[in-house]
Design an enzyme around this catalytic site. Structure first.
Site, PDB file in Angstrom:
ATOM      1  N   LYS A  67      95.928 -23.402  -5.924  1.00  8.64           N
ATOM      2  CA  LYS A  67      96.835 -23.477  -4.906  1.00  8.64           C
ATOM      3  C   LYS A  67      96.486 -23.501  -4.037  1.00  8.64           C
ATOM      4  O   LYS A  67      95.566 -23.661  -3.256  1.00  8.64           O
ATOM      5  CB  LYS A  67      97.976 -22.519  -4.443  1.00  8.64           C
ATOM      6  CG  LYS A  67      99.139 -21.292  -3.704  1.00  8.64           C
ATOM      7  CD  LYS A  67      99.473 -20.101  -4.023  1.00  8.64           C
ATOM      8  CE  LYS A  67     100.274 -19.815  -3.251  1.00  8.64           C
ATOM      9  NZ  LYS A  67     101.254 -18.324  -2.930  1.00  8.64           N
ATOM     10  N   SER A  83     105.288 -17.418  -3.772  1.00 10.68           N
ATOM     11  CA  SER A  83     104.690 -18.890  -3.286  1.00 10.68           C
ATOM     12  C   SER A  83     104.091 -20.169  -3.854  1.00 10.68           C
ATOM     13  O   SER A  83     104.083 -20.887  -3.751  1.00 10.68           O
ATOM     14  CB  SER A  83     104.258 -18.654  -1.217  1.00 10.68           C
ATOM     15  OG  SER A  83     103.063 -17.554  -2.126  1.00 10.68           O
ATOM     16  N   SER A 132     104.134 -13.422  -5.627  1.00  7.44           N
ATOM     17  CA  SER A 132     104.383 -15.026  -6.175  1.00  7.44           C
ATOM     18  C   SER A 132     103.291 -15.748  -6.620  1.00  7.44           C
ATOM     19  O   SER A 132     103.498 -16.562  -6.239  1.00  7.44           O
ATOM     20  CB  SER A 132     102.932 -15.306  -4.118  1.00  7.44           C
ATOM     21  OG  SER A 132     103.776 -14.930  -3.010  1.00  7.44           O
TER      22      SER A 132
END
Length: 473
Positions: free
Chosen positions: A62, A137, A161
């Site tokens: 990420k 996210s 997330s």
């Protein structure tokens, strides 16, 4: 080189058995698919095999976790050109184990969102339906794993997330106990809530990755000295245990189809000779409000470092204050600005006691209630999300958007391990179920999730079908 179909179905365990490199397969697959999915912000076209036990296995990271000599943008214009001079602790450990980092995945800006619609660059699309969001996210990581672009990925979880996008994309997402995984090199959102964890195709892979990335780190004072064998309960039988679910799960706001799937999940567990009890968790209704006071307050503090002076975007103006203001106005997107403003307001002298201090007290009440429940039951179960993946642009109201975190937030507030595992479909979209366990009971949470995965009617040999496999049917 593996065929595209073969590569896209691989788990880490499969890749280990194959004893060959899949790095080029990953890059080719990303180049083929990502023009539609948009899971990646940066692709490492020059990725090579790295010596180690897991050599030749490609992972994605990420883009709020730093990787040396690669861009780390946090999905924000303010860091669009920032190249990290060092590796995060988790990245160091993965490289040492032999994994190859093939790219950095898209996210809501600074991890603030549940759809990746708030990325400054583009929205990641759900591999099951390209008109729908991948969640957030960590939407890029979840979509990259679900589509088979990479074998597995890392995400970060502040209020769900990792778990929510995993549920939306039909993969496994695990948030470890707070303090088990170093946050050094994770660009902070809310430091008391953030935790790095894996997104994988199987629970066994999640246990394997967590084993590698966990451990005490002198560079992160919140990490703990705790020896855990995360694979200890993989393959074990979990019959005759007792789990609980909050009756509040069926309150207003949950989609009718998700409610039906959760009822099916309960009956499935009971068919495995697991006792499932309904309990009262009235504090659940305060979780979202509590989170959206505490998290923005920490955002207000953590993001003050992005001022255009030391790194990142700099909008040069005549005075220092003018430079700060112009840089932050042009560098931050609307959701980040909204949360900074909320956090700054709640931390102000006039409102600190009324909002932030009060939220901290409610956080303790929520944590105490969950711990009380878990002292009487082995696990707490809920749906991961009250809805399935929604259409891009469909949700405009921030309050509706925030309520999607209602089931995932409590584990962050209490610092507990939690996992989302796939459990079938609703209207051809994946549905995820969440398991929350006691602090440091990560191995048991993973073991129980693996037991469900291996016995679930929706799995084939313990593997949730990928979009590719559905197409082939």
């Amino acid at each position: 080189m593996a065929s595209s179909n073969e590569y896209r179905k691989l788990s880490i365990k499969d890749a280990l058995k194959a004893k060959k490199s899949f790095v080029k397969d990953a890059i080719e697959t990303i180049n083929e698919l990502d023009k539609n999915i948009k899971a990646f912000i940066t692709v490492n076209e020059n990725a090579q095999d790295v010596p180690g036990n897991f050599s030749g296995i490609p992972l994605a990271i990420k883009d709020n976790i730093v990787v040396k000599e690669m861009k780390t943008t946090c999905g924000s214009k303010i860091l669009e050109t920032f190249v990290s001079p060092y590796d995060a602790t988790v990245v160091e450990k993965l490289k040492k184990a032999g994994f190859s980092i093939v790219g950095k995945t898209n996210l809501d800006e600074f991890a603030m969102g549940t759809s990746t619609e708030y990325s400054a660059f583009y929205t990641t699309r759900n591999p099951w339906d390209l008109d729908r969001v991948a969640g957030g996210s960590s939407g890029g990581s979840a979509a990259a794993v679900a589509s088979g672009e990479v074998v597995a990925a890392l995400g970060s979880d502040t209020g769900g997330s990792i778990r929510q996008p995993a549920a939306f994309c039909g993969v496994v997402g695990f948030k470890p106990t707070y303090g088990l995984v170093s946050r050094y090199g994770l660009i902070a959102f809310a430091s008391s809530l953030d935790q790095i964890g894996p997104i994988t195709k199987t629970v066994e892979d999640a246990a394997l990755l967590t084993q590698i990335i966990s451990g005490k780190d002198p560079r992160d004072a919140t990490t703990v000295e705790k020896q855990i064998d995360f694979s200890k309960y993989i393959g074990k039988n979990f019959k005759n245990i007792c789990v609980a679910y909050p009756e509040e799960v069926f309150a207003e706001g949950i989609d009718n189809e998700i409610a039906r799937k959760f009822e099916e999940f309960i009956k499935f567990l009971e068919s495995l000779e697991i006792s499932v009890k309904k309990i009262n968790f009235p504090e659940l209704k305060y979780a979202v409000a509590t989170y959206y006071i505490i998290a923005p307050a920490e955002v207000s503090s953590n993001l003050s470092r992005f001022d255009g002076i030391r790194y990142g975007l700099r909008e040069e103006k005549e005075g220092l204050l003018e430079t700060y203001l112009e840089t932050r106005k042009n560098g931050f997107g609307p959701e980040v600005i909204r949360r900074i403003m909320i956090g700054t307001f709640t931390l102000s002298a006039a409102y600190y006691d009324a909002y932030f201090e009060r939220a901290q007290k409610v956080r303790r009440k929520i944590s105490s209630k969950i711990n009380e429940i878990l002292s009487n039951y082995d696990f707490l179960i809920t749906p991961t999300s009250p809805i399935t993946a929604f259409k891009i642009g469909e949700i405009k109201d921030p309050l509706v958007y925030y309520m999607m975190d209602i089931f995932t937030i409590p584990a962050n507030l209490a610092g507990l391990p939690a996992i989302s595992i796939p459990f079938g479909f609703s209207n051809n979209l994946p549905v995820g179920m969440q398991i929350i366990g006691k602090r440091f009971d990560d191995a048991k949470v993973l073991g129980f999730a693996d037991f469900i995965e291996q016995t679930s009617p929706y799995n084939t040999n313990g593997r949730f079908p990928t979009p590719l496999e559905e197409e082939e049917k």
